[in-house]
Each structure stands twice: as structure tokens, then as C-alpha cells.
Design a protein around this motif. Structure first.
Motif, short mmCIF file in Angstrom:
data_model
loop_
_atom_site.label_atom_id
_atom_site.label_comp_id
_atom_site.label_asym_id
_atom_site.label_seq_id
_atom_site.Cartn_x
_atom_site.Cartn_y
_atom_site.Cartn_z
N ALA A 164 0.76 -1.22 -0.04
CA ALA A 164 -0.06 -0.07 -0.11
C ALA A 164 0.98 1.37 -0.03
N PRO A 165 0.36 2.25 -0.44
CA PRO A 165 1.24 3.60 -0.63
C PRO A 165 1.80 4.11 0.94
N ALA A 166 3.05 4.27 0.99
CA ALA A 166 3.67 4.63 2.36
C ALA A 166 3.27 6.20 2.35
N ARG A 167 3.34 6.98 3.44
CA ARG A 167 3.19 8.26 3.29
C ARG A 167 4.49 8.98 4.00
N GLY A 168 4.91 10.00 3.14
CA GLY A 168 6.12 10.74 3.72
C GLY A 168 5.46 11.67 4.85
N ASP A 169 6.34 12.28 5.25
CA ASP A 169 5.88 13.41 6.28
C ASP A 169 5.53 14.73 5.72
N GLY A 170 5.73 14.88 4.29
CA GLY A 170 5.39 16.09 3.86
C GLY A 170 6.33 17.34 3.85
N VAL A 171 7.41 17.10 4.72
CA VAL A 171 8.40 18.19 5.04
C VAL A 171 9.63 17.82 4.58
N THR A 172 10.17 16.72 4.57
CA THR A 172 11.40 16.02 4.47
C THR A 172 11.44 15.14 3.19
N PHE A 173 12.17 15.34 2.29
CA PHE A 173 12.16 14.62 0.99
C PHE A 173 13.41 13.76 0.52
N PRO A 174 13.46 12.64 1.24
CA PRO A 174 14.62 12.04 0.90
C PRO A 174 14.83 11.36 -0.71
N ALA A 175 16.25 11.26 -0.94
CA ALA A 175 16.35 11.03 -2.29
C ALA A 175 16.37 9.48 -2.56
N LYS A 176 16.58 8.69 -1.43
CA LYS A 176 16.14 7.27 -1.42
C LYS A 176 15.92 7.00 -0.08
N THR A 177 15.45 5.59 0.16
CA THR A 177 14.85 5.04 1.50
C THR A 177 15.33 3.70 1.45
N ALA A 178 15.07 3.15 2.79
CA ALA A 178 15.33 1.67 2.87
C ALA A 178 14.49 0.90 1.74
N ALA A 179 13.33 1.23 1.81
CA ALA A 179 12.52 0.33 0.89
C ALA A 179 12.98 0.74 -0.48
N SER A 180 13.46 1.93 -1.07
CA SER A 180 13.98 2.04 -2.33
C SER A 180 15.23 1.28 -2.55
N GLU A 181 16.17 1.14 -1.62
CA GLU A 181 17.22 0.34 -1.55
C GLU A 181 17.02 -1.20 -1.70
N ALA A 182 15.95 -1.61 -1.06
CA ALA A 182 15.49 -2.98 -1.15
C ALA A 182 14.83 -3.39 -2.51
N VAL A 183 14.01 -2.58 -3.20
CA VAL A 183 13.42 -2.67 -4.29
C VAL A 183 14.44 -2.68 -5.40
N SER A 184 15.43 -1.52 -5.11
CA SER A 184 16.57 -1.65 -6.28
C SER A 184 17.27 -2.82 -6.23
N LYS A 185 17.65 -3.53 -5.07
CA LYS A 185 18.43 -4.66 -4.92
C LYS A 185 17.68 -5.86 -5.65
N ALA A 186 16.43 -5.84 -5.36
CA ALA A 186 15.53 -6.89 -5.81
C ALA A 186 15.58 -6.66 -7.38
N LEU A 187 15.27 -5.54 -7.87
CA LEU A 187 15.24 -5.43 -9.39
C LEU A 187 16.54 -5.79 -10.39
N LYS A 188 17.58 -5.46 -9.63
CA LYS A 188 19.01 -5.80 -9.92
C LYS A 188 19.10 -7.19 -10.12
N ALA A 189 18.79 -7.93 -8.92
CA ALA A 189 18.99 -9.25 -8.97
C ALA A 189 18.05 -10.17 -10.02
N ARG A 190 16.98 -9.43 -10.55
CA ARG A 190 16.17 -9.78 -11.70
C ARG A 190 16.53 -9.40 -13.22
N GLY A 191 17.82 -8.78 -13.14
CA GLY A 191 18.59 -8.23 -14.14
C GLY A 191 18.35 -6.96 -14.77
N PHE A 192 17.60 -6.13 -13.98
CA PHE A 192 17.22 -4.69 -14.57
C PHE A 192 18.52 -3.82 -14.16
N LYS A 193 18.78 -3.01 -15.09
CA LYS A 193 19.64 -1.88 -14.86
C LYS A 193 19.09 -0.38 -14.98
#
Length: 185
Positions: A126-155
Motif C-alpha cells: 500500500a502507499p507509504a506516506r512521507g511526512d510532507g516536510v522532508t524529501f529523501p533521495a532514497k529510502t530503505a524501501a527503495s534500496e530493497a526494491v532496487s536490489k531486488a530489481l537488479k537481482a532480476r536483471g534490471f539496469k
């Protein structure tokens, strides 16, 4: 007439405002559209999103309507055609990545999996909700998704690109406090 309050990045440019108001942050579950948006985020790396929006129609034409089956079949002649197309971002590594990513995308179906369901499950379902004040460039979730995509052959799917994608397709609601879209997506 009062102007709607928008996220800062969408102010002052009618094209960016329209994208913000109608697409950015709206949850997308369609696998093919999720893949298209991920490819566009990869092409955006190092550039502004407004450049991609201005070239979006050209990208769709150049990449066969973002049909993964057609893109996966692209060969050397197609790469040269794309490298000569002034309507898109002519970066060989990004073009080759999009073709390889089409093949990686198709592998999901070949294995009986749905890319969209897989991506959303990795992102928490489900959609996560940011705090509306800080806007990170990446998160632990994006790191996990990135790693999983790379493991599936994505660049071209590093955690910063993936986080921008997650925001764009509504896996994360990162509209700023005060933005009229914050409580509507």
C-alpha cells in the motif's frame, strides 16, 4: 481566483503542474505502465523530469509504445536508430538498459509472476506516506526494491531512481504539506 497550492517542484511550469495534478503520486497497479514509468525514470537520471515530459511522446514512438515484447526484440539496428533519434535521450547505456529491462520484465510473465504485484509487495503493498516536510533521495524501501530489481536483471534502477519511480507511481505519497494533492492520492 486563488491558485492551488502544489509541491514546490510543480510550480511555475504548466507541463510539470499538469503532471503533478493528474499523475504524480497516483497509485499505478498496471504492470506495463509501471515498467514504462521505471524506464522513463532511468532515462531521467542526471536530467530534469520536465525534459522527459517534453519528450514523452517521442519516447513512446521510439520504443514501440513501450510494448515490452517489441522492445525486448530490439537489436543493434534499433539501438543505432534510437541513438540517432533527436526526440529522446540518446544515451547508449540507457537505451541498452531499457532493452534489457524489457527482457527482464518479460521474464516475470514467463515465470508466472506479475511485475506490478511483485513490485507493490516489495514496496509494502500500500502507499507509504512521507511526512510532507522532508524529501529523501532514497529510502530503505527503495534500496530493497532496487536490489531486488537488479537481482532480476534490471539496469539503471539504483535506489535514487527507484525512489523517484515509487513516488511517481504512488507507492509513496510524498506530496508536501499544504499541497492540494496530499490527501487526494
Amino acid at each position: 481566483m486563488n491558485e492551488l497550492e502544489r509541491c514546490r517542484w510543480a510550480q511555475g511550469d504548466p507541463l510539470m503542474a499538469a503532471y503533478h495534478d493528474t499523475e504524480w503520486g497516483v497509485p499505478v497497479r498496471d504492470s506495463r505502465l509501471l515498467w514504462e514509468m521505471l524506464m522513463l525514470e532511468g532515462f531521467q537520471a542526471g536530467l530534469s523530469w520536465s525534459i522527459i515530459l517534453k519528450r514523452r511522446a517521442s519516447f513512446r514512438a521510439a520504443f514501440a509504445g513501450w510494448d515490452p515484447g517489441k522492445v525486448a526484440a530490439f537489436g543493434a539496428a534499433d539501438i543505432e536508430r534510437l541513438m540517432a533519434d533527436p526526440g529522446i535521450i540518446r544515451a547508449r547505456a540507457k537505451i541498452e538498459a531499457a532493452i534489457g529491462n524489457a527482457r527482464a520484465y518479460l521474464a516475470f510473465g514467463e515465470q508466472g509472476e506479475d511485475f506490478g504485484a511483485w513490485a507493490w509487495e516489495l514496496a509494502g503493498g500500500a502507499p507509504a506516506r512521507g511526512d510532507g516536510v522532508t524529501f529523501p533521495a532514497k529510502t530503505a524501501a527503495s534500496e530493497a526494491v532496487s536490489k531486488a530489481l537488479k537481482a532480476r536483471g534490471f539496469k539503471f534502477v539504483g535506489p535514487v531512481i527507484v525512489y523517484a519511480w515509487m513516488q511517481a507511481v504512488g507507492m509513496v505519497n510524498d506530496h508536501a504539506k499544504g499541497c492540494f494533492r496530499r490527501d487526494t492520492t
